[in-house]
Structures are given as structure tokens and as C-alpha cells.
Design an enzyme around this catalytic site. Structure first.
Site, PDB file in Angstrom:
ATOM      1  CG  HIS A  50      -2.099  -0.934   1.095  1.00 44.75           C
ATOM      2  ND1 HIS A  50      -2.805  -1.409   2.186  1.00 44.75           N
ATOM      3  CD2 HIS A  50      -2.683  -1.503   0.009  1.00 44.75           C
ATOM      4  CE1 HIS A  50      -3.752  -2.230   1.769  1.00 44.75           C
ATOM      5  NE2 HIS A  50      -3.705  -2.305   0.461  1.00 44.75           N
ATOM      6  CG  HIS A  64      -9.510  -7.793  -3.861  1.00 50.85           C
ATOM      7  ND1 HIS A  64     -10.210  -6.616  -3.772  1.00 50.85           N
ATOM      8  CD2 HIS A  64      -8.390  -7.610  -3.100  1.00 50.85           C
ATOM      9  CE1 HIS A  64      -9.544  -5.767  -2.993  1.00 50.85           C
ATOM     10  NE2 HIS A  64      -8.433  -6.348  -2.589  1.00 50.85           N
ATOM     11  CD  GLU A 103      -5.547  -3.436  -2.560  1.00 52.50           C
ATOM     12  OE1 GLU A 103      -6.186  -4.194  -1.827  1.00 52.50           O
ATOM     13  OE2 GLU A 103      -4.839  -2.499  -2.105  1.00 52.50           O
ATOM     14  CG  ASP A 156      -2.641  -6.825  -4.016  1.00 49.96           C
ATOM     15  OD1 ASP A 156      -3.644  -6.184  -4.354  1.00 49.96           O
ATOM     16  OD2 ASP A 156      -2.562  -7.457  -2.939  1.00 49.96           O
ATOM     17  CG  HIS A 204      -9.078  -5.289   2.234  1.00 48.12           C
ATOM     18  ND1 HIS A 204      -8.316  -4.141   2.232  1.00 48.12           N
ATOM     19  CD2 HIS A 204      -8.679  -6.002   1.162  1.00 48.12           C
ATOM     20  CE1 HIS A 204      -7.472  -4.198   1.223  1.00 48.12           C
ATOM     21  NE2 HIS A 204      -7.662  -5.304   0.559  1.00 48.12           N
ATOM     22  CG  ASP A 214      -6.520  -9.196   0.027  1.00 46.77           C
ATOM     23  OD1 ASP A 214      -5.452  -9.634  -0.438  1.00 46.77           O
ATOM     24  OD2 ASP A 214      -7.029  -8.124  -0.352  1.00 46.77           O
ATOM     25  CE1 TYR A 229      -2.459  -9.435   3.810  1.00 48.51           C
ATOM     26  CE2 TYR A 229      -4.663  -9.706   4.678  1.00 48.51           C
ATOM     27  CZ  TYR A 229      -3.819  -9.488   3.613  1.00 48.51           C
ATOM     28  OH  TYR A 229      -4.329  -9.319   2.359  1.00 48.51           O
ATOM     29  CG  HIS A 267      -1.374 -11.421  -0.176  1.00 48.35           C
ATOM     30  ND1 HIS A 267      -0.601 -10.886  -1.174  1.00 48.35           N
ATOM     31  CD2 HIS A 267      -2.459 -10.615  -0.092  1.00 48.35           C
ATOM     32  CE1 HIS A 267      -1.184  -9.811  -1.664  1.00 48.35           C
ATOM     33  NE2 HIS A 267      -2.325  -9.622  -1.033  1.00 48.35           N
TER      34      HIS A 267
HETATM   35 FE1  FEO Z   1      -6.675  -6.147  -1.153  1.00 52.96          FE
HETATM   36 FE2  FEO Z   1      -4.092  -8.287  -1.600  1.00 52.96          FE
HETATM   37  O1  FEO Z   1      -5.251  -6.928  -2.064  1.00 52.96           O
END
Ligand code: FEO
Length: 395
Positions: A23, A79, A81, A83, A145, A164, A192, A225
Site C-alpha cells: 500500500h 478482488h 486491487e 496486487d 476488505h 486477502d 495482516y 497472499h
Molecule cells: Fe486487497 Fe491483496 O489486495
């Protein structure tokens, strides 16, 4: 690199050994991370998530070794995002028109980031996608999230792809929970949760109860992750239930910043006072300017109470404490007590400001705090010691 996860699933992600912040510069990732992408081969072929943009070419190159890209029937974007979605542009250049299954909110986030009108197929809670022998079942998980987050469940192999949730920023060549150092694994998992999921704890609890109520067999949990939970995968679900319920340990964390050690001396005397009143409690002391902010947040998450200290500078707070103050406001910790302290030379606003900030962040502030003039003398140090004792006895 790729490896077999189950009969039908192959991991095709990227381990990022170098990553040290996430982030932007907000979250520290001392042990790197991984971006997990999963290729499911049944009569149809589906790809669950991709990797972060800088690794897009490498990802697509590796994917070609696992499958002819034209054989990918479905892409699942759990998701939006970047990544996890960062390699979509590179991949969809090769296989344009391939349907991308995601939530309605993910269409908004993906379009907002990539400005592409891909073949989006919007899914809702409980929708199924048949892959041949097995189905993928979609479970919307808004605000876990992001508004666009979802999980999906593969029948047959009984795998929950949780994105996530249940993940960790943890680079390891082992990639399964039973093969790694458990202290490292849980240290990263709780960090996390504390730094990313704390504000959504009520939703975490609700979603877990919902998923458990489906009574689906779960052989593995594959997050986006870190490691895959294959040995007793429900252990991390049980942990999340504990963490989601206003978690605390028998710990008090003292966080301060200091210019010429006056506030540091106060912190240390307060810590001594706490220990004198309660020999069992764990007391952790951090200078916020010299400690990692994400690690401090993790310690606050684990605490039943905190003390925050800053001297007064320009009628305000030292900047490292300002950063922590901003973070705890957003994270909405519950069921934690607090108080403030700090030294001053002239106007002395810091303790009042910190007390108000702790209260605004949802902490139960036990008293008006303590401030000491200039460099604490023996009487002032004694006051701090007594303050720590009283604070501990008041918990
Ligand atoms: Fe919310 Fe691993 O991205």
C-alpha cells in the site's frame, strides 16, 4: 515456478522476496509476500486471480508453460486491487474476450483502474459456474476488505479461494502451513489482520458464520497472499473468529515519541509502575519514531490497554505520534482502555490533544493523563510511577 495444490489446482503465482512495504509505504512487509494465482483444470479451465503489475509479463510467460492460454475458459477476479488484478491487461491482450467473473463492485474498481471494457460477467452470492465435474461457487464478501471482494469455493477438491482473507505477507518457498515456522506464520497472519481487517471485524464474524452455515467440506484454504492452509485449515478460521471479537491479550503497550528524553523517562516510569501493580501483565514500550508503525499497530491490536505519549511541540504532537493517531482512528479498535502522557516546557497541549484523539478513536480513556514540566525530576518520576500503578489497577 508453479506447483500442484490438489488434483485439479496448480499454483501459478509469484513469490515476491523483495517486497518491504505494501500500500505504498503504509504497511511494512519484513518477510516479503506472494501473489497467489490458481489454475483450475477440469473439463473447463479457470484462472483465479493474477499477480501485481510489475510481474505481469513473467506471470503470463509462466502461465503459458502450464496451459495454452486459449484453453482458459474463465478468469475469476476475486478482488480488483492491483496486487491481484495487475496482470489482467497483459493476459487479456493475449486472450481478448475471455470472460472475467467478478462482483458488480469489482467491475467498477477494475474499470476505474484499467479503463478497459473487458467481458465482465457479474456474479452474486451463491452463483455457480460449472467447470465439468466440479463447480465454482461464488461468495460475495464486501468490505473484506474492499467493496468488491469475494471468495469462491471449488467443489470436488473442496477448496476455498479466500483472496486477502486468511492471507499473510510472507514469502516462503514452502507455501503450505504445515511446512513453515509457525511463529513466523502466525506473526504475519495477525499483523495482516490487525493492520488491514480490524475495521471490518463485525463483517468478518458475520461472513465466517455464513460460510460455516453452508456446511461445505473444506480441505484447503487458498488465500491470495502467503501460504496455503492445508493442515487443519479451520485453524485460521477459528483464529479469525477470536481476532474479530475485540481481541486482546494480557498486554499493555506504551507508545511515545520524545525530543530530549523527558517523555521517554515518563514512559519508562509508567512501565515500572504498571509492573509493580501487576507482575503478570506484559508491558511493551515503543518509541514510535524508531519503531515500525505496522508492528506497533499489531501490538496495539493485541493489547487490553495502551498509553500514548508525546511532548508538546508548536502546540501539537510529534509527527510520529501523529501518524499512529491517524491510524488508530481509522482502525476502530474496540474494547481497549487508554491514557495519555507527555512532558512540556511552555503551553503543554499534547496530553489534552492525545486524550481527545484516543477518545475519538474509540478507546475507553481512563483519566485525563499526566504531564510533567520540562525534564522530570525525582518527584515527577515518582508521579509517573504512581500513574502507571493506578492505571494498571484500574483495568
Ligand atoms: Fe486487497 Fe491483496 O489486495
Amino acid at each position: 515456478m508453479s506447483f500442484k495444490v490438489s488434483e485439479h489446482v496448480t499454483w501459478v503465482g509469484k513469490i515476491d522476496w523483495e517486497l518491504r512495504t505494501f500500500h505504498g509505504e503504509e504497511l511494512s512487509t519484513h518477510r516479503g509476500s506472494s501473489y497467489n494465482s490458481y489454475l483450475i483444470k477440469d473439463q473447463k479451465t479457470a484462472l483465479v486471480d493474477t499477480v501485481w503489475g510489475p510481474f505481469a509479463k513473467e506471470f503470463v510467460g509462466n502461465l503459458k508453460k502450464e496451459t495454452d492460454l486459449s484453453k482458459i475458459d474463465f478468469i475469476i477476479a476475486n478482488h480488483g486491487e492491483t496486487d491481484h488484478s495487475g496482470a489482467l491487461p497483459e493476459l487479456l491482450k493475449e486472450i481478448p474476450g475471455t470472460p472475467v467473473y467478478c462482483t458488480a463492485n469489482a467491475v467498477k474498481s477494475l474499470k476505474g483502474q484499467y479503463h478497459e471494457d473487458w467481458n465482465f460477467q457479474i456474479v452474486k452470492n451463491g452463483d455457480k459456474l460449472n467447470l465439468g465435474a466440479a463447480d465454482l461457487v461464488f461468495v460475495e464478501a464486501p468490505m473484506l476488505h474492499w467493496p468488491d471482494s469475494m471468495f469462491c469455493y471449488l467443489s470436488g477438491d473442496n477448496i476455498l479461494f479466500s483472496n486477502d482473507a486468511f492471507g499473510q505477507h510472507y514469502a516462503t518457498e514452502h507455501m503450505f502451513n504445515d511446512l513453515v515456522d509457525q511463529d513466523e506464520l502466525y506473526g504475519e497472519a495477525v499483523k495482516y489482520y490487525a493492520n488491514i481487517l480490524t475495521p471490518f471485524s463485525k463483517l468478518v464474524e458475520k461472513k465466517i458464520n455464513e460460510v460455516v452455515s453452508f456446511n461445505l467440506p473444506v480441505s484447503m484454504i487458498c488465500p491470495s497472499h502467503g501460504i496455503i492452509w492445508r493442515k487443519d485449515p479451520l485453524q485460521i478460521i477459528n483464529k479469525y473468529m477470536q481476532w474479530a471479537q475485540d481481541y486482546q491479550e494480557n498486554q499493555i503497550t506504551i507508545v511515545y515519541d520524545t525530543m530530549w528524553n523527558g517523555t521517554r523517562m515518563m514512559a519508562e516510569e509508567i512501565a515500572r509502575g504498571i509492573k509493580s501493580a501487576d507482575s503478570q501483565v506484559t508491558v511493551k514500550v515503543f518509541n514510535s519514531a524508531r519503531s515500525d508503525r505496522s508492528d506497533i499497530i499489531t501490538e496495539i491490536f493485541k493489547s487490553k490497554a495502551i498509553l500514548m505519549g508525546s511532548p508538546t511541540i508548536n502546540k501539537g504532537l510529534l509527527s510520529s505520534i501523529g501518524g499512529i493517531k491517524e491510524e488508530i482512528k481509522g482502525l476502530s479498535f474496540k474494547n481497549k482502555r487508554a491514557a495519555a502522557f507527555g512532558s512540556y516546557g511552555w503551553s503543554g497541549e499534547s496530553v489534552k490533544l492525545l486524550t481527545a484523539a484516543l477518545s475519538e478513536a474509540g478507546f475507553n480513556v481512563l483519566n485525563e493523563g499526566i504531564k510533567e514540566f520540562w525534564f522530570p525530576d525525582s518527584e515527577a518520576r515518582e508521579n509517573c510511577f504512581r500513574f502507571g500503578e493506578t492505571f494498571a489497577r484500574g483495568l
